[in-house]
Enzyme design. Structure first.
Site, mmCIF file in Angstrom:
data_model
loop_
_atom_site.group_PDB
_atom_site.id
_atom_site.type_symbol
_atom_site.label_atom_id
_atom_site.label_comp_id
_atom_site.label_asym_id
_atom_site.label_seq_id
_atom_site.Cartn_x
_atom_site.Cartn_y
_atom_site.Cartn_z
ATOM 1 N N ASP A 1 -11.259 20.402 27.464
ATOM 2 C CA ASP A 1 -11.114 19.550 26.485
ATOM 3 C C ASP A 1 -11.629 18.640 25.838
ATOM 4 O O ASP A 1 -12.615 19.472 25.969
ATOM 5 C CB ASP A 1 -9.334 18.084 26.901
ATOM 6 C CG ASP A 1 -8.499 17.737 25.133
ATOM 7 O OD1 ASP A 1 -9.513 17.478 25.205
ATOM 8 O OD2 ASP A 1 -7.276 18.507 25.834
ATOM 9 N N HIS B 1 -8.696 12.090 24.431
ATOM 10 C CA HIS B 1 -7.733 13.182 24.443
ATOM 11 C C HIS B 1 -7.583 13.540 25.787
ATOM 12 O O HIS B 1 -6.674 14.105 26.593
ATOM 13 C CB HIS B 1 -7.417 13.999 23.617
ATOM 14 C CG HIS B 1 -6.917 14.676 22.683
ATOM 15 N ND1 HIS B 1 -6.290 16.401 23.728
ATOM 16 C CD2 HIS B 1 -5.746 15.316 22.921
ATOM 17 C CE1 HIS B 1 -6.084 16.943 23.580
ATOM 18 N NE2 HIS B 1 -5.093 16.411 22.184
ATOM 19 N N SER C 1 0.483 18.169 23.536
ATOM 20 C CA SER C 1 -0.889 18.600 24.183
ATOM 21 C C SER C 1 -0.467 17.571 25.459
ATOM 22 O O SER C 1 -0.947 17.575 26.527
ATOM 23 C CB SER C 1 -1.983 17.337 23.602
ATOM 24 O OG SER C 1 -2.760 18.539 22.628
#
Length: 727
Positions: free
Chosen positions: A40, A76, A259
């Protein structure tokens, strides 16, 4: 949910609560020792949520990005890692596998994320197939068991597909987000990896708090077989400086997306990998898919795929189960049924062992919940509801008697062609029991019975004067089981004042309740062969009659009438009974009787039955009878008795108690199954019988305390009257 996990931190954590993670936690599985690789945008390396659990092989695929390497470009990657493995710190939120190790692999192209591009902070992070592939290979090489790809976009190229295939071949679980376009199909990135992943890739869509598919989530479409849904809508909460961020107005911020659904599944995979190290990645995925909560249309569908993640069900045995190293046993099977002599003993017992499911996963279980006690017999109906005809004939040297069923009910008929009877006549004359006695010489008698026990035949040949009762049995004949005699033989020799009687008997013991196996549509009572051999001595001393006997009883498939599942490999048992009886005619018309039986049962040492297994049992009865109460031919009798009861003993079973996944072998230990009931039945009965109104009548009043040796059962009492007449 265990109270230890019902904390404010847990209640704020949407995924663990919705997906039943506490079930696995309560079993001790937290993800410890399992590495989840998160490919990621990096991770907040200073967050206390990951303290001490960031893998040393974490890295930035682009090594020259900055000195802090894999430190997060944005939140994220941190949020993905938080959902999968946020720590149980007592504050903030907790992840599914809260003690798993995170291998943070930053793979976003330098300068593509808004945080790295002050000129355009809204810029979306971009990832090259080659950098993702490099991260995947690095994760496999450094021992990751789960790889989370909360990424999306165009179709994966051959470089990435081949890297994923290598990961799958190495036994790694690859988790991919389905995408956030609200489409009927996973995005091209997820779809292409699924197509080439050989069942080692699981695609994850998002559901909201109520289990409905999130509006933004891509559905299963034409990839339903390897698609599962998990919580991805409105997940608490964003962090700042290691704490949940709360703005000036007091609001916390939530985040949404497939996600964040994917790491729910990645965390669940880590829990399974820790608990069951024998599993391959493909097997872990199939367990997650097959245990999913069925949502949408029944079965696999184009929206939810296989359903919604259910960790509790994933940690339940699946398919055919067996005792580790032994035979099959379904958890719905009856593991044991006690006998009447054992009463409520099964309620006190534990049968801890290890079973394996179809995946070879070991589970600690207590099978005592599938054990049951004997069905309690309430004998009053059987005593008064019979419709039978008795016939007897004979002389001083020979006698014969029959009891014939006159109910006319259908059932198994005798061989009517040999008797030259019509079907109707045969049905009306079904022989319930028969007896034949022969006097071979003045001191030698022989006897034969059909459907009548050897003890009754021996008592008849001895000339024992036993009172007749409707309900209470004589202790000397009590076997402590539901026994049905087939045939019996006896031979009695008079030697001076002593009588010596040898007897033999065959029959069946009926399991004392319905036995259930997964292979059967319904329960059934099972029968097992029983044989007995006895030797009895009797003598009269004036008005006192005495008898002493020993009986050896051999059971082929039961243990004092109790039956155990064949997975235990138990055989039969041998019991030695010692019987004593005394009858004293202490006054004209008065008789007092005493009978006692003690037994020692030794199970066969086969299968799981181990040394130390034994049972001691006891029965007794006391009688007082008066003849000629209202006439010369009637009698009034009183009996108090204890039916055969296990007084001490246990069944020692050598069963698996732990399992070694390294060698795939169990470790055995002794489980002692107590067979002694808490209850103790004491029965009292007053019985009258004699001529009445041109026929023959009998009446009974009885009381049973703790019937069937069940301490919790209410007393059983009743009054019965029966009248019969020959025509």
């Amino acid at each position: 949910m265990p109270s230890a996990f019902n904390t404010a931190e847990f209640r704020r954590s949407d995924g663990p609560l919705q997906h039943n993670a506490a079930t696995a936690w309560n079993l001790g599985w937290t993800g410890a020792g399992v590495t989840i690789a998160v490919v990621d945008t990096g991770i907040d390396i200073d967050s206390p949520e990951f303290a001490g659990r960031i893998h040393p092989a974490s890295r930035d695929v682009f090594d020259d990005r900055d000195t802090r390497g894999f430190n997060a470009a944005d939140d994220h990657g941190t949020n993905v890692s938080l959902v999968a493995a946020g720590g149980r710190t007592g504050s903030g939120v907790v992840g599914i596998a809260y003690e798993a190790t995170i291998m943070a692999l930053r793979a976003d192209f330098p300068g593509s994320c808004g945080a790295d591009n002050p000129a355009d902070p809204s810029t979306q992070c971009s990832f090259f197939n080659s950098s993702i592939a490099e991260a995947v290979d690095h994760a496999v090489a450094n021992g990751a068991k789960v790889i989370n790809l909360s990424l999306g976009g165009g179709r994966a190229d051959s470089i990435l597909r081949e890297a994923v295939q290598r990961a799958v071949a190495a036994g790694v679980v690859v988790v991919v987000a389905s995408g956030n376009d609200g489409e009927a199909e996973p995005d091209a990135f997820a779809g292409s990896l699924d197509a080439f992943g050989r069942d080692g890739v699981i695609v994850v869509g998002s559901v909201d708090a109520d289990g409905t598919m999130s509006s933004f989530s891509n559905r299963a479409g034409t990839f339903p077989a390897n698609y599962i849904a998990a919580r991805g809508g409105r997940i608490c909460c964003t962090y700042e400086d290691g704490q949940i961020f709360v703005d000036a107005q007091g609001f916390a911020y939530v985040f949404s997306g497939t996600s964040f659904a994917a790491p729910q599944v990645a965390g669940a995979a880590a829990l399974l990998a820790q608990a069951f190290p024998n599993l391959t990645g493909v097997q872990i995925i199939e367990i997650l898919l097959s245990s999913a909560f069925d949502a949408g249309e029944a079965g696999t569908d184009a929206v939810y795929g296989r359903g919604i993640l259910d960790i509790a069900k994933a940690f339940a045995p699946q398919g055919t189960t067996s005792i580790a190293g032994g035979d099959r046993i379904a958890l719905s099977d009856t593991s044991a049924i006690g006998s009447p002599a054992m009463g409520d003993a099964t309620a006190r017992s534990t049968i801890d062992t290890v079973i394996l499911d179809k995946w070879g996963r070991a589970f600690q279980v207590d099978l005592s919940g599938t054990a049951t006690g004997a069905q309690v017999d309430y004998p009053l109906h059987g005593a008064v509801a019979t419709q039978s005809v008795h016939r007897a004939a004979g002389n001083d040297s020979f006698s014969i008697g029959f009891t014939i069923d006159s109910r006319g009910q259908s059932g198994e008929l005798p061989r009517i062609q040999q008797l030259r009877l019509s079907r109707e006549d045969a049905q009306q004359a079904r022989v319930l029991a028969s007896r034949a006695l022969f006097k071979l010489n003045p001191d030698l008698k022989a006897g034969f019975t059909f459907r009548e026990s050897a003890s009754g035949l021996v008592a008849l040949m001895q000339g024992t004067d036993r009172p007749a009762f409707m309900v209470a049995d004589n202790a000397a004949a009590d076997s402590g089981m539901y026994f049905r005699a087939d045939t019996a033989l006896a031979l009695r020799q008079q030697l001076g004042g002593w009588g010596i009687t040898a007897s033999a008997e065959t029959g069946e013991v009926m399991t004392a309740s319905a036995f259930r196996r997964a292979s059967q549509q319904r329960g059934q009572r099972l029968a097992g062969d029983v044989s007995t051999f006895g030797l009895a001595f009797d003598r009269r001393f004036g008005n006192l009659g005495t008898a002493l006997g020993v009986t050896v009883m051999n059971e082929d498939a039961t243990i004092l009438g109790a039956r155990f599942h064949e997975a235990f490999g138990t055989g039969g048992a041998q019991t030695l009974f010692v019987n004593t009886e005394a009858n004293w005619k202490f006054a004209d018309g008065w008789n007092m009787g005493l009978a006692a039986r003690g037994g020692y049962t030794k199970p066969q040492r086969v299968g799981a039955v181990s040394q130390g297994s034994h049972v001691l049992s006891q029965a007794w009865s006391f009688d007082l009878q008066r003849t000629g109460v209202f006439g010369s031919r009637d009698s009034l009798a009183f009996r108090v008795s204890q039916p055969l009861r296990v007084e001490s003993g246990n069944l020692s079973l050598n069963l698996p108690v732990s399992y070694d996944y390294a060698t795939l072998t169990p470790t055995y230990g002794i489980q002692r199954l107590t067979l002694t009931p808490q209850g103790r039945e004491i029965m009292g009965e007053i019985a009258w019988r004699g001529p009445l109104l041109g026929g023959y009548g009998s009446a009974s009043m009885f009381y049973r305390n703790e019937p069937g040796h069940y301490q919790s059962l209410p007393s059983d009492q009743g009054v019965a009257f029966r009248w019969s007449r020959q025509f």
